[in-house]
Write an enzyme that holds these catalytic residues in place. Structure first.
Site, PDB file in Angstrom:
ATOM      1  CB  SER A  20      -8.396   1.042   5.690  1.00 36.07           C
ATOM      2  OG  SER A  20      -9.074   2.272   5.591  1.00 36.07           O
TER       3      SER A  20
ATOM      4  CB  SER B 269      -8.059   3.795   2.739  1.00 33.90           C
ATOM      5  OG  SER B 269      -7.197   3.156   3.675  1.00 33.90           O
TER       6      SER B 269
ATOM      7  CE  LYS C  30      -3.864   2.072   2.597  1.00 27.53           C
ATOM      8  NZ  LYS C  30      -4.768   1.921   3.760  1.00 27.53           N
TER       9      LYS C  30
END
Lengths: 497, 478
Positions: A188, A164, A89
């Site tokens: 997330s 996210s 990420k």
């Protein structure tokens, strides 16, 4: 080919160890898939083929040396993850890599150091495929807030992948990466895992170091693995977890093997079902899938018990005080002075701050900075921030009581399957409610997982598993036994085959 | 009409740790800009603070030295504001729960003694520096100082004159250097004061205060407070009200000027720093720090008075710094406590004069305490006259001879106390100075001293002056 992209980390590990395939070959396979599908999916914001292949070569050298290694030499054992590619990420700093956090503010920021998690996985010999798209500064549940554009859900490119960690989720779902890192502040990891049909684990707060992970809400943020299966997540967590003196909230505990209990039978497992998670607000299709999964668990020897989490309705409001409060302060460092976006034209210092931040941050980030600034302001602090902290303690206490009568808690991860682009982006409160089942877990610092448990309207449904503090090994066992009995976690979108 | 002045001080003492309060970067002064700023100090995305335990030890030492309570649990908070030399956009400080609570210091202004109460002392990080010169319309930022550990020490509004404020600042300065938590270098900013000043009519409620920022010398502290008091009195007497404000002192004009008023005061949005755990200090840790504490100045002064019979003044002078006190005490240990007063005179006299003249560090001077003690003993036992002792001291200071005895021997400086050796000299001088003898007999006492001088001169200063006196008086009256 399909074998390799569908293979578990354990299978990849043994293929590499037995030299059936090299890390360079395996990595190239995924790099090619990224090249092919990323233009559609937008799961990656940065890919650097040369750097990645160099890492793969280094891993091959390690594996080669490992194969020749004389056991008596007493050298450290080769990690089972050596040579396996994964995606990060883009919230994790990686030395020499652009690290954007999904923001224009950091669109040109090359990190000069690596996050603890990146260091750990590099040390294990994992090969970084690139940096995954995400909601800007991890603020979002749909990946629509990224400066680099939304990520598409591989199951239906008209739908959001969740957020996210949406880029990480889409990358794995489309088999552009065997695994990825994510972070979870209010859901997330779990919510995008649910919306993309994956397994994702948010560990107990403090198990994975936050050093080098760009902060959203420090007291809630926690990094964790995202992959196809619980077994994969266990292997990844083994490499990611551990005490780091550079993070004061990192917990100093003996190392544990999170895969140790994977195969334990589930006889006698007590599953708590919070009444509050099965009320109104959940789509019928999600409810059916979760009920069927619970029936499967009963078949595996578990019993279910109704429990209460009386303060859970307060978790979303408490979260949307605490998280923005911390974020408003954490994001103050992005001022255009030392790095990141600086407005090209300004008249004085305040103008430079105002313009740089106005230009560098997107709407959702601004909204949360404003909320956070407001709740910390003189005269409002007690009414909002202090009260939210009190609620947070009540929520944590609710879970403590609940775990007296059950071993794990289950329910839906999200109230619905992946929604369509634009469906909720105009209404922040509707968007915030996507995390209604996940947020309480962060407030209490507990470990939580999402595993795929079926489909509703051809889109994956996630089952959430919540454990007591440090219950990761047990939760992984609970997830793994289910995945031995079902095949939801092996399903992949037709278009990506 | 009389006015009462109310003053409280906030002092920032830079703590003598090797590294910064929340990072591993060095705190040494004077490095090239930004060479002592690591990823944490420049607040790169993703970095986290880790508390330096040495800074906590300094705070505990301070708390013990001022008789304060050491909080078993204190919290680091974020003080949020934007400034280019504040890299995170917040300063990590302690707000609601500081590490040190209460305590105080005794100060002396002339004969008058006063106890200044402390409100609190808390740990915090310093900011960097904005450099406005050499950048032609732009501002340079040096983050070397960012993250330097500070102890902010806050008094109650207990002082009522600039003299008291300066006495407090000096006592505090002496204490923090004494216990080794701060180097006390005011020019480099290691010790700086903010003064909160207000005036009121006797018996009236507290007046509105103005805060004078960043006073880095005792003289500026005095000047700034005096100016501010007069300014406030003038304002009120001319019918204006004092507005709460932060002001700066300009040493060139000797005036204070307003920097910002209460209206544009920041809302710092303090909240507990979620990156740091509460600071927990157990009794065992305090005990460990206590065991390593030096004897404090006041206790030492009392001991000097009772054990060595020194006056309060001498004791205070010798206990001005730890090094002076230790130099003195080592000298006494070698010379014997019967000679304590004589040792005090030499340390406060010749030794201090030369140390001050040459700007030396008393702990590092070549004249070691045992050497000085050896000389003091020869003065005490009459071997050396006070006058010749100065010559021996000079020689010892310059590193000549292995000790006082060797110098006395080599230079033949031994005092002559033998009457049979002195009498011939007296006769000689009397014979050559008949005029003085007559004057003395005519009642002029001055003539006697002149004769003593002549005799001492004839003995090359070696004759025991008391003996010369006695013998001469005998002869002249005979």
């Amino acid at each position: 080919m399909t074998d390799l992209i569908q293979a578990s980390l354990k299978e990849l590990s043994s293929a590499l160890a037995q030299k059936k395939i090299s890390s360079v070959e395996l990595t190239t396979l995924f790099l090619d898939r990224i090249e092919q599908h990323n233009p559609t999916l937008n799961a990656f914001v940065t890919v650097d083929r040369d750097k990645t292949l160099a890492a793969a070569q280094a891993a091959d050298a390690k594996i080669g040396a490992g194969g020749m290694k004389c056991p008596a030499a007493g050298t450290a054992e080769l990690s089972p993850l050596c040579g396996i590619p994964l995606a990060h990420k883009d919230i994790f700093c990686a030395d020499g890599w652009r690290t954007t956090c999904g923001s224009k503010m950091l669109a040109n920021f090359i990190a000069p150091y690596s996050a603890h998690v990146v260091d750990q996985l590099n040390a294990a010999g994992m090969v970084m495929l690139g940096k995954c798209n995400m909601d800007e500064f991890a603020m979002g549940s749909s990946n629509e807030s990224s400066f680099f554009g939304p990520v598409k859900n591989p199951w239906d490119t008209g739908c959001v992948p969740g957020g996210s960690s949406g880029g990480s989720a889409a990358a794995i779902a489309a088999r552009l990466a065997p695994a990825a890192t994510g972070t979870d502040t209010g859901g997330s990891i779990r919510q995008p895992a649910a919306l993309c049909g994956l397994t994702g684990l948010k560990p107990t707060y403090g198990v994975v170091s936050r050093y080098g992970m760009i902060a959203f809400a420090s007291s809630l943020d926690q990094g964790g693995p995202m992959a196809k299966s619980a077994e994969d997540c266990a292997l990844l967590l083994n490499a990611m977890a551990g005490f780091d003196p550079r993070d004061s909230t990192s917990l100093e505990r003996p190392a544990e093997d999170y895969a140790r209990d994977l195969d334990k039978p589930l006889d006698g497992l007590r599953i708590g079902l919070p009444r509050e998670f099965f009320g109104a607000g959940m789509d019928d299709g999600v409810r059916v899938a979760v009920e069927v999964a619970l029936a499967e668990y009963r078949k595996l020897g578990a019993t279910t018990v109704d429990i209460d989490l009386p303060n859970s309705s307060l978790s979303v409001p408490a979260y949307y005080v605490i998280a923005p409060a911390e974020a408003s302060s954490n994001l103050s460092r992005f001022d255009g002075v030392r790095y990141g976006h600086r407005a090209p034209d300004y008249t004085d210092l305040n103008d430079m701050y105002a313009k740089s931040r106005a230009q560098g941050f997107g709407d959702e980030v601004k909204r949360r900075i404003l909320i956070g600034t407001y709740v910390l302001s003189h005269g409002y602090y007690d009414a909002y921030y202090l009260k939210a902290q009190k609620i947070r303690r009540l929520i944590a206490a609710d879970f403590q009581v609940a775990f007296k009568s059950c071993d794990v808690i289950m329910g839906p991860t999200a109230p619905s399957v992946a929604f369509r682009f634009g469906e909720k982006s105009a209404d922040p409160v509707q968007m915030y409610l996507s995390d209604i089942y996940t947020i309480a877990v962060n407030l209490a610092g507990l470990p939580g997982m999402s595993i795929p448990c079926g489909f509703d309207r051809d889109l994956p449904v996630g089952l959430q598993i919540v454990g007591p503090w440090f219950g990761e090994a047990r939760m992984l066992n609970v997830a793994h036994r289910y995945q031995q009995a079902t095949d939801w976690h092996t399903r992949m979108p037709e278009a990506m085959k | 009409m009389t006015w009462e002045v109310v003053i409280g001080l906030e002092t920032h003492a830079q703590l003598q740790t090797k590294s910064k309060i929340f990072s591993g970067a060095s705190v040494a002064f004077g490095a090239e800009p930004n060479r002592q700023a690591c990823a944490v100090d420049i607040a790169l995305p993703g970095v986290l603070p880790v508390l330096n335990r040495e800074a906590v030890v300094c705070a505990i030492r301070f708390g013990l030295a001022v008789g304060a309570e050491i909080a078993p649990r204190s919290i680091f908070a974020r003080k949020n504001y934007f400034y280019p030399d504040l890299p995170k956009g917040y300063q990590i400080s302690q707000f609601e729960t500081p590490v040190v609570l209460g305590g105080g210091l005794t100060i002396h202004v002339g004969e008058h003694e006063k106890f200044v109460h402390l409100t609190r002392a808390h740990l915090e990080e310093d900011a960097g520096k904005s450099l406005h010169e050499d950048f032609h319309g732009k501002t340079g930022i040096d983050l070397n100082r960012a993250g330097t550990p500070l102890l902010e020490i806050v008094t109650e509004p207990d002082m009522c004159s600039s003299a008291e404020a300066v006495a407090y600042a000096k006592a505090l300065h002496s204490l923090v250097t004494w216990i080794g938590i701060c180097d006390g270098n005011m020019q480099e900013g290691s010790f700086r004061c903010d003064a909160n000043v207000s005036v009121r009519r006797p018996g009236a409620p507290l007046g509105t205060r103005r805060e004078i920022k960043n006073l880095n010398s005792f003289r500026f502290l005095q000047q700034a407070i005096d100016y501010e008091i007069q300014w406030q009195i003038n304002e009120i007497e001319e019918g204006r009200k004092i507005q709460q404000a932060t002001v700066l002192f300009d040493p060139d004009t000797g005036e204070t000027r307003s920097m910002r008023s209460k209206e544009d005061a920041h809302d710092y949005r303090y909240f507990p720093d979620p990156d740091l755990l509460p600071l927990e200090i157990r009794p065992e840790w305090i005990a460990e720090v206590k065991a390593g504490m030096p004897e404090l100045p006041q206790a030492l002064q009392h001991r000097f008075q009772s054990a060595y019979g020194l006056s309060a003044y001498d004791s205070a002078t010798l206990a001005a710094t730890r090094d002076t006190a230790s130099y003195y005490e080592n000298t006494v240990l070698a010379a014997g406590s019967a000679n304590a007063k004589l040792c005090a005179n030499w340390v406060m006299g010749e030794v201090s004069a030369r140390v001050n003249r040459d700007g030396l560090d008393i702990a590092a001077i070549p004249l070691a305490p045992p050497l000085l003690a050896g000389m003091v003993q020869r003065v005490a036992d009459g071997t050396l006259s006070s006058k010749l002792a100065k010559e021996v001291f000079e020689a010892l200071w310059n590193g000549e001879g292995k000790d006082a005895d060797a110098i006395i021997e080599a230079r033949g400086l031994k005092q002559v106390s033998d009457a049979s050796a002195i009498e011939p000299l007296i006769d000689e001088v009397l014979a050559a100075n008949q005029k003085s003898v007559e004057e003395f007999r005519a009642g002029k006492d001055k003539a006697f001293n002149a004769l003593v001088g002549q005799i001492m001169k004839a003995s090359k200063g070696k004759a025991n002056p008391q003996q010369v006196n006695d013998l001469l008086r005998k002869k002249l009256s005979g």
